[in-house]
Design an enzyme around this catalytic site. Structure first.
Site, PDB file in Angstrom:
ATOM      1  N   GLY A  71      38.156  11.083  49.318  1.00 16.84           N
ATOM      2  CA  GLY A  71      38.773  10.644  50.560  1.00 16.84           C
ATOM      3  C   GLY A  71      38.167  11.324  51.778  1.00 16.84           C
ATOM      4  O   GLY A  71      37.944  10.697  52.817  1.00 16.84           O
ATOM      5  N   THR A  72      37.902  12.608  51.668  1.00 16.22           N
ATOM      6  CA  THR A  72      37.369  13.357  52.798  1.00 16.22           C
ATOM      7  C   THR A  72      36.005  12.829  53.227  1.00 16.22           C
ATOM      8  O   THR A  72      35.765  12.564  54.411  1.00 16.22           O
ATOM      9  CB  THR A  72      37.270  14.856  52.435  1.00 16.22           C
ATOM     10  OG1 THR A  72      38.579  15.328  52.097  1.00 16.22           O
ATOM     11  CG2 THR A  72      36.703  15.667  53.588  1.00 16.22           C
ATOM     12  N   GLN A 179      46.596   7.328  50.663  1.00 22.07           N
ATOM     13  CA  GLN A 179      47.936   7.380  50.046  1.00 22.07           C
ATOM     14  C   GLN A 179      48.470   5.999  49.679  1.00 22.07           C
ATOM     15  O   GLN A 179      49.418   5.895  48.908  1.00 22.07           O
ATOM     16  CB  GLN A 179      48.925   8.070  50.993  1.00 22.07           C
ATOM     17  CG  GLN A 179      48.698   9.553  51.167  1.00 22.07           C
ATOM     18  CD  GLN A 179      49.012  10.363  49.917  1.00 22.07           C
ATOM     19  OE1 GLN A 179      49.774   9.957  49.055  1.00 22.07           O
ATOM     20  NE2 GLN A 179      48.406  11.533  49.813  1.00 22.07           N
ATOM     21  N   HIS A 201      41.676  10.477  42.877  1.00 23.76           N
ATOM     22  CA  HIS A 201      42.660  11.373  42.270  1.00 23.76           C
ATOM     23  C   HIS A 201      44.070  11.199  42.809  1.00 23.76           C
ATOM     24  O   HIS A 201      45.002  11.831  42.311  1.00 23.76           O
ATOM     25  CB  HIS A 201      42.210  12.835  42.391  1.00 23.76           C
ATOM     26  CG  HIS A 201      42.322  13.438  43.759  1.00 23.76           C
ATOM     27  ND1 HIS A 201      43.384  14.238  44.097  1.00 23.76           N
ATOM     28  CD2 HIS A 201      41.527  13.374  44.844  1.00 23.76           C
ATOM     29  CE1 HIS A 201      43.224  14.653  45.356  1.00 23.76           C
ATOM     30  NE2 HIS A 201      42.107  14.132  45.828  1.00 23.76           N
ATOM     31  N   THR A 237      22.256  10.547  43.548  1.00 25.07           N
ATOM     32  CA  THR A 237      22.522   9.891  42.268  1.00 25.07           C
ATOM     33  C   THR A 237      24.020   9.736  42.073  1.00 25.07           C
ATOM     34  O   THR A 237      24.793  10.669  42.315  1.00 25.07           O
ATOM     35  CB  THR A 237      21.907  10.713  41.115  1.00 25.07           C
ATOM     36  OG1 THR A 237      20.496  10.797  41.347  1.00 25.07           O
ATOM     37  CG2 THR A 237      22.169  10.067  39.768  1.00 25.07           C
ATOM     38  N   CYS A 324      48.294  20.489  52.188  1.00 26.47           N
ATOM     39  CA  CYS A 324      47.211  21.068  52.975  1.00 26.47           C
ATOM     40  C   CYS A 324      47.726  22.135  53.924  1.00 26.47           C
ATOM     41  O   CYS A 324      46.979  22.982  54.376  1.00 26.47           O
ATOM     42  CB  CYS A 324      46.494  20.000  53.772  1.00 26.47           C
ATOM     43  SG  CYS A 324      45.922  18.680  52.721  1.00 26.47           S
TER      44      CYS A 324
HETATM   45  C1  LIG Z   1      44.201  13.461  49.887  1.00 26.90           C
HETATM   46  C2  LIG Z   1      43.945  12.777  51.175  1.00 26.90           C
HETATM   47  C3  LIG Z   1      42.663  12.769  51.749  1.00 26.90           C
HETATM   48  C4  LIG Z   1      41.507  13.533  51.143  1.00 26.90           C
HETATM   49  O1  LIG Z   1      41.087  12.967  49.935  1.00 26.90           O
HETATM   50  P1  LIG Z   1      40.198  13.849  48.933  1.00 26.90           P
HETATM   51  O2  LIG Z   1      39.761  12.867  47.887  1.00 26.90           O
HETATM   52  O3  LIG Z   1      41.107  14.892  48.392  1.00 26.90           O
HETATM   53  O4  LIG Z   1      39.062  14.400  49.707  1.00 26.90           O
HETATM   54  C5  LIG Z   1      42.482  12.085  52.923  1.00 26.90           C
HETATM   55  N1  LIG Z   1      43.490  11.419  53.506  1.00 26.90           N
HETATM   56  C6  LIG Z   1      44.731  11.392  52.989  1.00 26.90           C
HETATM   57  C7  LIG Z   1      45.798  10.608  53.668  1.00 26.90           C
HETATM   58  C8  LIG Z   1      45.001  12.071  51.804  1.00 26.90           C
HETATM   59  O5  LIG Z   1      46.226  12.051  51.313  1.00 26.90           O
END
Ligand SMILES: *Cc1c(COP(=O)(O)O)cnc(C)c1O
Length: 391
Positions: A71-72, A179, A201, A237, A324
């Site tokens: 996500g990041t 989310q 995840h 990769t 966080c």
């Molecule tokens: C967990 C989360 C992220 C980050 O995702 P990662 O896969 O842990 O890097 C970004 N935005 C929201 C809203 C999240 O809940």
């Protein structure tokens, strides 16, 4: 000790079916998808199948899905990628005050580079007002980034309206759907987005894999350079087992989502009713426009960290505001944005239910929670004074 996991917004356990689907790609099927021989074709096919699954889920074309490390990275690519590619148009981005750090921090970085960022406020339920978005757009605006559902309070934003405004004004629209994706129905054409971020995840897939939907024709630059993987947008990769895993998790979510929403929301509603019967407990976030799995409550006169730690002693995992914020000083930026005082924000906890939680677990949680709150309040001089005062 019996352990109960109620922190599913922080991460979810990887499903056994997902792990099983990934196994061959650590062993016999190890090829580099860029190789032309059999070993490469085998893993390329596996990636293409996963891409197809994600595209089905979002109602997009396969080639609009880019796999990244989570996500990041997806949020960073959406923001830096569109900012860089469209910098000749202007240097203005619109976002909200309640975004995840993975959106806020790239925006802060751009601010230091001379960009203007508008951080829109939200109302007491955590909603962005589409009219505020409309008013904030200028000729210089290159991107609007508003999350789909908030990770702390679960509020779901009016993306369709915001997306319509963005489209009318010719501004790209990104949403962090980490989310929401695979938890509630999300179709890119219904919410009118050009870019959408998701992460494995958070919905029973593996960690370290996620993706970005990029609408065909969107001007976006890569920010990792090297090979020509992922339609030239993400060099390196591919994480083949991760991609296979996220594809499997999506496939299973598609089959089970409707039933899971009903089940999880019913557990949530029952628990919320019981929690609100406790003196001095209030629900944060929107009453209806909210993720099925999210509960966020303020508990008067009790410190959130104390609740988390005491529940952990009893084998129950929840989080204080947001996972966080655990390592950070100060109250959650989301809770203060919806108007909570410092004290209220510091007495708020998040309970997020998963598909494997049972009614018995939640009953047990409630019993333990009441004990913990009573004990902590017994130790709180402020609470004792108030209690005496009200008699
Ligand atoms: C967990 C989360 C992220 C980050 O995702 P990662 O896969 O842990 O890097 C970004 N935005 C929201 C809203 C999240 O809940």
């Amino acid at each position: 000790m019996k352990r109960i996991y109620l922190d599913n917004a922080a991460t979810t356990p990887t499903r056994p079916e997902v792990i099983e689907a990934m196994q061959p790609y650590f062993k016999q099927s190890f090829g580099n998808p860029s190789s032309v021989h059999f070993f490469g074709k085998e893993t390329l096919n596996a990636i293409n199948e996963a891409r197809y699954r994600v595209a089905q889920m979002l109602g997009t074309k396969d080639e609009e899905i880019i796999f990244v490390s989570g996500g990041t990275e997806s949020d960073n690519l959406a923001i830096f990628g569109t900012a860089y590619a469209n910098r000749d148009k202007g240097h203005h981005i619109i976002t909200s005050q309640i975004e995840h750090k993975a959106v806020l921090e790239p925006c802060r970085f751009l601010e230091r580079e001379g960009w203007r960022i508008t951080y829109l406020p939200v109302d007491s339920a955590g909603m962005v007002d589409p009219d505020d978005v409309k008013d904030a757009i200028t000729e210089e605006t290159v991107l609007i980034s508003i999350m789909n559902a908030n990770n702390e309070i679960g509020t779901i934003q009016p993306l369709n309206e915001i997306g319509t405004i963005a489209r009318e004004r010719g501004v790209y629209f990104h949403t962090d759907a980490v989310q929401a994706f695979s938890h509630i129905p999300v179709k890119v054409d219904e919410i009118n987005v050009d870019l959408l971020s998701f992460s494995g995840h958070k919905f029973y897939g593996p960690k370290g894999i996620g993706g970005l939907y990029v609408r065909k024709g969107t001007a976006i630059s890569p920010y990792l350079f090297g090979g020509y993987q992922e339609f030239n947008l993400r060099a390196g990769t591919e994480n083949v087992p991760g991609i296979v895993g996220i594809g499997k998790a999506v496939q299973l979510s598609m089959l089970e989502m409707d039933a899971q929403i009903v089940y999880i929301a019913s557990l949530r509603d029952k628990l919320v009713r019981s929690l609100l019967e406790i003196e001095g407990v209030r629900l944060n976030g929107h009453s209806s426009q909210r993720l099925p799995n999210n509960i966020n409550v303020s508990v008067d006169f009790v410190d959130s960290e104390a609740m988390v730690i005491n529940l952990d002693f009893k084998g129950i995992a929840i989080s204080a505001g947001s996972s966080c914020t655990a390592a950070m000083k100060g109250p959650s930026h989301v809770l203060t944005a919806i108007g909570l005082s410092y004290e209220e924000a510091r007495s708020s906890i998040r309970i997020t239910i998963g598909k494997d939680n049972t009614e018995e677990e939640l009953t047990y949680f409630l019993d333990v929670f009441k004990d913990v709150v009573n004990n902590l309040r017994d130790m709180s001089p402020v609470f004792q004074e108030r209690r005496l005062g009200s008699k």
